[in-house]
Design an enzyme around this catalytic site. Structure first.
Site, PDB file in Angstrom:
ATOM      1  N   LYS A  35       1.008  -1.475  -0.095  1.00  0.00           N
ATOM      2  CA  LYS A  35       0.232   0.112   0.402  1.00  0.00           C
ATOM      3  C   LYS A  35       0.685   1.522  -0.002  1.00  0.00           C
ATOM      4  O   LYS A  35       0.777   2.532  -0.348  1.00  0.00           O
ATOM      5  CB  LYS A  35      -1.070  -0.224   1.283  1.00  0.00           C
ATOM      6  CG  LYS A  35      -1.890  -0.992   0.673  1.00  0.00           C
ATOM      7  CD  LYS A  35      -3.027  -1.011   2.471  1.00  0.00           C
ATOM      8  CE  LYS A  35      -2.687  -1.729   3.687  1.00  0.00           C
ATOM      9  NZ  LYS A  35      -2.398  -3.219   3.700  1.00  0.00           N
ATOM     10  N   PHE A  78      12.707  -6.332   3.407  1.00  0.00           N
ATOM     11  CA  PHE A  78      13.493  -6.873   3.643  1.00  0.00           C
ATOM     12  C   PHE A  78      12.738  -8.438   5.367  1.00  0.00           C
ATOM     13  O   PHE A  78      13.014  -9.344   5.355  1.00  0.00           O
ATOM     14  CB  PHE A  78      14.210  -6.854   4.213  1.00  0.00           C
ATOM     15  CG  PHE A  78      15.169  -6.796   5.968  1.00  0.00           C
ATOM     16  CD1 PHE A  78      15.906  -8.212   5.881  1.00  0.00           C
ATOM     17  CD2 PHE A  78      15.280  -6.004   6.856  1.00  0.00           C
ATOM     18  CE1 PHE A  78      16.851  -8.454   6.462  1.00  0.00           C
ATOM     19  CE2 PHE A  78      16.343  -6.729   7.753  1.00  0.00           C
ATOM     20  CZ  PHE A  78      16.612  -8.144   8.144  1.00  0.00           C
ATOM     21  N   ASP A  88       9.841 -13.383   7.606  1.00  0.00           N
ATOM     22  CA  ASP A  88       8.470 -12.996   7.986  1.00  0.00           C
ATOM     23  C   ASP A  88       7.895 -14.427   7.423  1.00  0.00           C
ATOM     24  O   ASP A  88       7.294 -15.270   8.288  1.00  0.00           O
ATOM     25  CB  ASP A  88       8.089 -11.811   8.223  1.00  0.00           C
ATOM     26  CG  ASP A  88       6.938 -11.579   9.826  1.00  0.00           C
ATOM     27  OD1 ASP A  88       7.229 -12.150  10.608  1.00  0.00           O
ATOM     28  OD2 ASP A  88       5.908 -11.951   8.829  1.00  0.00           O
ATOM     29  N   ASP A 131       6.807 -17.880   8.915  1.00  0.00           N
ATOM     30  CA  ASP A 131       6.239 -18.057   9.665  1.00  0.00           C
ATOM     31  C   ASP A 131       5.212 -19.399   8.648  1.00  0.00           C
ATOM     32  O   ASP A 131       3.668 -19.184   8.313  1.00  0.00           O
ATOM     33  CB  ASP A 131       4.817 -16.967   9.346  1.00  0.00           C
ATOM     34  CG  ASP A 131       4.951 -15.941  10.334  1.00  0.00           C
ATOM     35  OD1 ASP A 131       5.924 -16.120  11.380  1.00  0.00           O
ATOM     36  OD2 ASP A 131       4.620 -15.007  10.566  1.00  0.00           O
ATOM     37  N   ARG A 157       1.865 -13.620   0.221  1.00  0.00           N
ATOM     38  CA  ARG A 157       1.467 -11.812   0.213  1.00  0.00           C
ATOM     39  C   ARG A 157       1.635 -10.455  -0.370  1.00  0.00           C
ATOM     40  O   ARG A 157       1.492 -10.404  -1.854  1.00  0.00           O
ATOM     41  CB  ARG A 157       3.304 -11.651   0.315  1.00  0.00           C
ATOM     42  CG  ARG A 157       3.962 -10.503   0.913  1.00  0.00           C
ATOM     43  CD  ARG A 157       3.074  -9.727   2.370  1.00  0.00           C
ATOM     44  NE  ARG A 157       3.970 -10.867   3.685  1.00  0.00           N
ATOM     45  CZ  ARG A 157       3.738 -10.628   4.806  1.00  0.00           C
ATOM     46  NH1 ARG A 157       2.902  -9.181   4.903  1.00  0.00           N
ATOM     47  NH2 ARG A 157       4.085 -11.194   5.847  1.00  0.00           N
ATOM     48  N   ASP A 213       8.478 -11.677  19.696  1.00  0.00           N
ATOM     49  CA  ASP A 213       7.157 -13.309  18.394  1.00  0.00           C
ATOM     50  C   ASP A 213       7.055 -14.393  18.513  1.00  0.00           C
ATOM     51  O   ASP A 213       6.282 -15.477  18.853  1.00  0.00           O
ATOM     52  CB  ASP A 213       6.760 -11.953  17.295  1.00  0.00           C
ATOM     53  CG  ASP A 213       5.570 -12.534  17.185  1.00  0.00           C
ATOM     54  OD1 ASP A 213       4.350 -13.747  17.870  1.00  0.00           O
ATOM     55  OD2 ASP A 213       5.500 -12.321  14.913  1.00  0.00           O
ATOM     56  N   LYS A 217       8.352  -5.269  17.564  1.00  0.00           N
ATOM     57  CA  LYS A 217       8.295  -5.287  15.646  1.00  0.00           C
ATOM     58  C   LYS A 217       7.543  -4.374  14.934  1.00  0.00           C
ATOM     59  O   LYS A 217       7.877  -4.739  13.368  1.00  0.00           O
ATOM     60  CB  LYS A 217       7.196  -6.791  15.989  1.00  0.00           C
ATOM     61  CG  LYS A 217       7.073  -7.858  14.796  1.00  0.00           C
ATOM     62  CD  LYS A 217       6.368  -8.657  14.599  1.00  0.00           C
ATOM     63  CE  LYS A 217       6.556  -9.479  13.757  1.00  0.00           C
ATOM     64  NZ  LYS A 217       5.675 -11.032  13.301  1.00  0.00           N
ATOM     65  N   PHE A 226      -2.847  -0.152  15.282  1.00  0.00           N
ATOM     66  CA  PHE A 226      -2.225  -0.964  13.800  1.00  0.00           C
ATOM     67  C   PHE A 226      -2.253  -1.921  13.660  1.00  0.00           C
ATOM     68  O   PHE A 226      -3.493  -3.365  13.065  1.00  0.00           O
ATOM     69  CB  PHE A 226      -1.657  -0.501  13.149  1.00  0.00           C
ATOM     70  CG  PHE A 226      -1.292  -0.710  11.748  1.00  0.00           C
ATOM     71  CD1 PHE A 226      -1.968  -0.140  10.425  1.00  0.00           C
ATOM     72  CD2 PHE A 226      -0.535  -1.867  11.251  1.00  0.00           C
ATOM     73  CE1 PHE A 226      -1.628  -0.574  10.013  1.00  0.00           C
ATOM     74  CE2 PHE A 226      -0.112  -2.732  10.171  1.00  0.00           C
ATOM     75  CZ  PHE A 226      -0.361  -1.639   8.832  1.00  0.00           C
ATOM     76  N   ASP A 239      -4.819  -5.724  12.690  1.00  0.00           N
ATOM     77  CA  ASP A 239      -3.874  -6.452  11.920  1.00  0.00           C
ATOM     78  C   ASP A 239      -4.270  -8.357  12.148  1.00  0.00           C
ATOM     79  O   ASP A 239      -4.950  -8.961  10.929  1.00  0.00           O
ATOM     80  CB  ASP A 239      -2.767  -6.482  12.023  1.00  0.00           C
ATOM     81  CG  ASP A 239      -2.209  -6.202  10.459  1.00  0.00           C
ATOM     82  OD1 ASP A 239      -2.708  -5.761   9.105  1.00  0.00           O
ATOM     83  OD2 ASP A 239      -0.623  -6.810   9.752  1.00  0.00           O
ATOM     84  N   ASP A 240      -4.107  -8.433  13.608  1.00  0.00           N
ATOM     85  CA  ASP A 240      -5.279  -8.900  13.932  1.00  0.00           C
ATOM     86  C   ASP A 240      -6.140 -10.352  13.701  1.00  0.00           C
ATOM     87  O   ASP A 240      -6.897 -10.736  13.234  1.00  0.00           O
ATOM     88  CB  ASP A 240      -4.786  -9.612  15.224  1.00  0.00           C
ATOM     89  CG  ASP A 240      -2.926  -8.978  15.828  1.00  0.00           C
ATOM     90  OD1 ASP A 240      -2.267  -9.177  14.918  1.00  0.00           O
ATOM     91  OD2 ASP A 240      -2.423  -9.385  17.190  1.00  0.00           O
TER      92      ASP A 240
END
Length: 373
Positions: free
Chosen positions: A78, A117, A122, A126, A131, A193, A220, A259, A263-264
């Protein structure tokens, strides 16, 4: 052949981003949007990164590979972080020159490279699938764990770009030190995390506390997503005082928590076609805001149900967790949180904005309020 700038505009349009909601048409435009002007700079930066080393013919294959790495991973987000450097700088400085606006855009692109990066790494950690509406880089044919080295390259690009455009600027060292600091803070948060979840993958809710969650988010996400764009603009504008940076950071760290909780929520309840990825927090055993809220509300039987199904990459078990979230009415809990937190955030801005224009922070707040992606 379609050039990279046109490709950016087209893919952004197809992914439903508001700034380029239609594929560009051949009609005259009086003034290109900030996003378009920002995007138009990307090929120049890719070329700078390539040309710096192009005399070394023995690494041509590597340079061509890394160009693909940048073109795949950097330009299709975005770009809120990158563009925020430009909008913040315009609020801080009157009568800005075209040269300085270009430099602000370049700093914005440095954030986009830094984020690429973080995201490439990530996604590997994960085991993510998509993405930004396309397969994760490591999922591409002939990439795999080469993506680890590619991520290192993406971070190195930040400092190559800074050196090329800012080396003679009086604030150059401030920029370099800030990026190093933000990188360190972000990997600290990533570590928190990762180690919150046992290596063996067992579900252990003892560390799933609001205190741990807030620490993860602060380190993070908040520093690089919210403080970094504003701090870069402040240094460009000659604003270096520790007190003013501390006040800005206070607001922006809180905004980052707001924010990340969004996201969660979207990871579970959002539309994958809108957010550009398939949520994996449940099967990844993540210490997310939703599971923390669930743990505060479950009875004994529901806790057992959550314990037996959370952290399992099994569609049936994932759905059982989502069903439990529905039973606990976490969507209403989230909507109440969003409203209350936005009001608290606006009050925080009022109390801490004696040294900077309030619009620096309200622009961020309104951009993320009630977002769906």
């Amino acid at each position: 052949m379609i050039n990279i700038t046109t490709k950016i505009h087209v893919i952004m349009a197809l992914n439903g981003h508001d700034e380029t909601s239609e594929i560009p048409r051949k009609i005259p435009r009086i003034e290109p949007s900030e996003l378009e002007q920002f995007d138009d700079l990307f090929p120049e930066l890719v070329n700078v990164l390539h040309q710096k080393w192009s005399d070394n013919k023995e690494i041509t294959d590597a340079l061509n590979w890394f160009t693909k790495v940048s073109e795949y991973n950097v330009p299709f987000g975005k770009k809120n972080r990158g563009i925020s450097v430009v909008t913040t700088y315009k609020l801080l400085v009157e009568d800005v020159s075209k040269e300085d606006i270009k430099l602000a855009r370049i700093l914005g692109w440095c954030i986009e490279w830094l984020q690429a990066f973080f995201l490439v790494n990530d996604d590997i950690m994960d085991k993510s699938i998509t993405r930004r509406g396309q397969p994760c880089w490591y999922k591409q044919n002939n990439v795999g764990l080469i993506a680890v080295n590619d991520a290192v390259y993406l971070e190195a690009c930040v400092y190559e770009i800074l050196k090329h455009y800012f080396r003679k600027k009086p604030y150059y060292i401030d920029l370099v030190e800030l990026f190093h600091q933000i990188s360190m803070q972000t990997v600290m948060g990533q570590c928190l995390d990762l180690i919150t979840v046992p290596v063996d993958g067992k579900v252990d809710f003892t560390k799933f506390t609001e205190e741990r969650y807030n620490a993860i988010v602060k380190w993070k996400t908040s520093y690089y997503s919210f403080y970094l764009p504003v701090a870069l603009a402040m240094y460009m504008a000659g604003i270096t005082g520790e007190d003013v940076h501390t006040k800005a950071k206070t607001i922006l760290i809180k905004m980052g928590t707001f924010f990340q909780i969004q996201d969660d929520y979207l990871d579970c309840f959002g539309d994958p076609s809108a957010i550009g990825k398939i949520g994996t927090d449940i099967q990844d055993n993540k210490c997310s805001w939703l599971v923390i809220q669930a743990l505060k509300r479950v009875n004994k039987e529901q806790r057992t149900e959550l314990q037996n199904n959370y952290g399992c990459d099994d569609p049936t078990k994932i759905q059982k967790v989502k069903d439990l979230y529905e039973q606990l009415d976490l969507q209403t809990v989230y909507r109440d949180y969003e409203e209350n937190s936005f009001n608290l955030l606006m009050n925080l801005i009022d109390k801490n904005c004696d040294m900077l224009p309030k619009e620096v922070f309200t622009a961020f707040a309104y951009k993320i309020y009630k977002r769906q992606k």
